[in-house]
Design a protein around this motif. Structure first.
Motif, short mmCIF file in Angstrom:
data_model
loop_
_atom_site.label_atom_id
_atom_site.label_comp_id
_atom_site.label_asym_id
_atom_site.label_seq_id
_atom_site.Cartn_x
_atom_site.Cartn_y
_atom_site.Cartn_z
N ARG A 149 40.37 56.47 44.52
CA ARG A 149 39.61 57.70 44.75
C ARG A 149 40.56 58.88 44.92
N ARG A 150 41.65 58.67 45.61
CA ARG A 150 42.63 59.74 45.78
C ARG A 150 43.22 60.14 44.43
N LEU A 151 43.55 59.13 43.61
CA LEU A 151 44.10 59.42 42.29
C LEU A 151 43.09 60.14 41.41
N SER A 152 41.80 59.86 41.61
CA SER A 152 40.78 60.52 40.79
C SER A 152 40.76 62.02 41.02
N ARG A 153 41.27 62.47 42.16
CA ARG A 153 41.32 63.90 42.45
C ARG A 153 42.62 64.53 41.97
N LEU A 154 43.55 63.70 41.52
CA LEU A 154 44.87 64.21 41.14
C LEU A 154 45.11 64.18 39.64
N VAL A 155 44.58 63.17 38.96
CA VAL A 155 44.80 63.01 37.52
C VAL A 155 43.51 62.50 36.88
N SER A 156 43.45 62.59 35.56
CA SER A 156 42.23 62.20 34.84
C SER A 156 42.35 60.88 34.11
N ALA A 157 43.49 60.21 34.21
CA ALA A 157 43.68 58.94 33.51
C ALA A 157 42.67 57.91 34.00
N PRO A 158 42.27 56.96 33.13
CA PRO A 158 41.30 55.94 33.55
C PRO A 158 41.81 55.08 34.68
N ARG A 159 40.89 54.67 35.56
CA ARG A 159 41.26 54.00 36.81
C ARG A 159 40.53 52.66 36.94
N VAL A 160 41.24 51.69 37.50
CA VAL A 160 40.74 50.32 37.61
C VAL A 160 40.88 49.85 39.05
N VAL A 161 39.81 49.37 39.65
CA VAL A 161 39.86 48.79 40.99
C VAL A 161 40.14 47.29 40.87
N LEU A 162 41.23 46.85 41.47
CA LEU A 162 41.59 45.44 41.46
C LEU A 162 40.81 44.70 42.55
N LEU A 163 40.43 43.46 42.26
CA LEU A 163 39.59 42.69 43.18
C LEU A 163 40.18 41.31 43.37
N SER A 164 40.46 40.96 44.61
CA SER A 164 41.03 39.66 44.95
C SER A 164 39.90 38.65 45.19
N ALA A 165 40.20 37.60 45.94
CA ALA A 165 39.22 36.53 46.17
C ALA A 165 37.97 37.07 46.86
N ALA A 166 36.85 36.41 46.60
CA ALA A 166 35.54 36.91 47.04
C ALA A 166 35.47 37.15 48.54
N GLY A 167 36.08 36.29 49.33
CA GLY A 167 35.95 36.41 50.78
C GLY A 167 36.93 37.37 51.42
N THR A 168 37.78 38.01 50.63
CA THR A 168 38.78 38.92 51.18
C THR A 168 38.22 40.33 51.31
N ARG A 169 38.93 41.16 52.05
CA ARG A 169 38.53 42.54 52.25
C ARG A 169 39.71 43.45 51.92
N ILE A 196 37.31 47.40 36.43
CA ILE A 196 37.71 46.52 37.52
C ILE A 196 38.73 45.52 36.98
N GLY A 197 39.59 45.07 37.87
CA GLY A 197 40.57 44.04 37.54
C GLY A 197 40.38 42.86 38.47
N PRO A 198 39.40 42.01 38.19
CA PRO A 198 39.12 40.89 39.09
C PRO A 198 40.05 39.71 38.85
N THR A 199 40.28 38.92 39.89
CA THR A 199 40.91 37.64 39.68
C THR A 199 40.02 36.81 38.76
N LEU A 200 40.64 35.97 37.95
CA LEU A 200 39.87 35.17 37.00
C LEU A 200 38.82 34.30 37.69
N ASP A 201 39.09 33.91 38.93
CA ASP A 201 38.15 33.05 39.65
C ASP A 201 36.84 33.77 39.97
#
Length: 387
Positions: free
Chosen positions: A236-256, A288-293
């Motif tokens: 979100r911070r980067l979205s205010r600084l540059v216009s390049a496409p952005r990807v949220v990485l996602l780890s295991a389901a039970g993590t935060r 999004i960049g999810p773990t394969l699991d």
């Protein structure tokens, strides 16, 4: 397969176009209109689907995050090459998977730095070693890179000591030079590592990253670049600084995510991969960049189970999927694709790649770009599926 590939290309084209036309945050419940193939105006036209992302370069064959690893990934044909970014004490961004460098450099062999070995809490985890934030760039440049997992990749140790730790600016210059030489753009996939941790130290990552991207002309919609982070607040911070496409990485389901931990946000990754969570992500990111699991869970025996609906649900929100990480060795493969008892031997990596491509992912991170490219051929438009 050609039709499925075209559909995924349309989704990704729309997402990247949205990144550069002021739609930095798709309104709640609103998705960017799909742009037909051949009519996309965003910068994604020179990339195929599914694309192959060289994970830390070509880390299956060279020590990760070195110019040697990046160069080989490019030579092998990787469509996009990944960098993980951490800061030095004097604020330079360098390419390391972690800020702890005992496992990826020869720092332990330098008596002058012995006293800097320490224990820190990084994102709530106690880590002992040497940390980039305790070194100036000049000091860090006296170190040499080495293979991170020599027990699995003994052949990579041949290259221990051959390269130093590159700065991100060096990588940008390298990519520009290679682009001129090859007559095509060299795409990068850049991750902010532990951004909340570093911001608390006065070493925020996003602002210096944005400055470098602007300096090298990679901050706009047509820039050959993806930005990624496990912390949504960094995206979100980067979205205010540059216009390049952005990807949220996602780890295991039970993590935060760690920024959620700090903010007392109770949501976990399991919440973020629901339709509601994906809708929220689509407000400030294009993928999004999810773990394969998260796409196909493994059962107790390590075999692939029933696929989730994540690919379908993400595409419904015009989010692209760049899952991680596909590797050739048995030790990393789902059980049904392993061959023999040697965990370091290669298994049926092509079979595993095929399984994920069949589910419609838009790209995949891999330590072995050449393997991934061969597997992807049958799933790219105009190519017949292989038996």
């Amino acid at each position: 397969m050609a039709q499925g590939g075209a559909a995924r290309r349309t989704v990704l084209g729309a997402a990247v176009l949205a990144a550069g036309t002021g739609i930095t945050g798709l309104a709640e419940g609103t998705a960017a209109a799909a742009v037909p193939d051949g009519h996309r105006e965003g910068g994604y036209r020179d990339l195929p689907v599914p694309l192959i992302i060289g994970h830390r370069g070509s880390s299956g064959y060279r020590p990760e995050h070195t110019l040697g690893s990046y160069q080989l990934a490019l030579d092998l044909g990787a469509d996009v090459i990944e960098q993980d970014l951490v800061p030095t004490k004097d604020g330079h961004l360098v390419c390391r998977h972690e800020n702890e460098i005992g496992g990826t450099t020869d720092v332990a062999d330098h008596p002058a730095f012995a006293s800097r070995r320490t224990t820190k809490s990084v994102d709530g985890v106690s880590v002992t070693g040497w940390f980039t934030e305790d070194f100036t760039l000049a000091e860090l440049k006296t170190l040499r890179a080495k293979e991170r997992i020599p027990a699995v990749r003994q052949r990579n140790t041949l290259y221990d000591g051959r390269w130093d730790v590159p700065t991100f600016e060096e990588v940008l210059r390298w990519a520009d030079q290679e682009g001129r030489t090859r007559g095509r753009r060299v795409w990068l996939h850049c991750e902010t590592k532990h951004p909340s941790y570093f911001r608390a130290l006065g070493l925020g990552l996003e602002e210096p990253l944005a400055r470098l991207l602007r300096r090298y002309g990679r901050d706009g919609a047509n820039a050959p670049l993806f930005l990624q982070s496990f912390e949504p607040s960094s995206i979100r911070r980067l979205s205010r600084l540059v216009s390049a496409p952005r990807v949220v990485l996602l780890s295991a389901a039970g993590t935060r995510p760690w920024d959620f931990e700090l903010a007392k946000d109770p949501r976990t990754v399991a919440d973020l991969v629901t339709p509601e969570g994906l809708k929220w992500i689509a407000g400030f990111a294009q993928g999004i960049g999810p773990t394969l699991d998260l796409i196909v869970p493994r059962d107790a025996d390590g075999k692939l189970g029933t696929p989730t609906t994540l690919v379908r649900d993400a595409h419904a929100r015009r989010l692209v999927l760049h899952p991680y990480t596909a590797r050739n060795e048995n030790t990393f493969l789902p059980a049904e694709y392993r061959k023999g008892a040697d965990p370091t031997a290669y298994g049926d990596a092509f079979g595993a790649f095929r399984r994920y491509f069949e589910l419609g992912v838009d790209g995949i991170f891999t330590d072995n770009p050449d393997t991934g490219l061969l597997a992807a051929e049958a799933f790219r438009p105009g190519r017949p599926p292989r038996p």
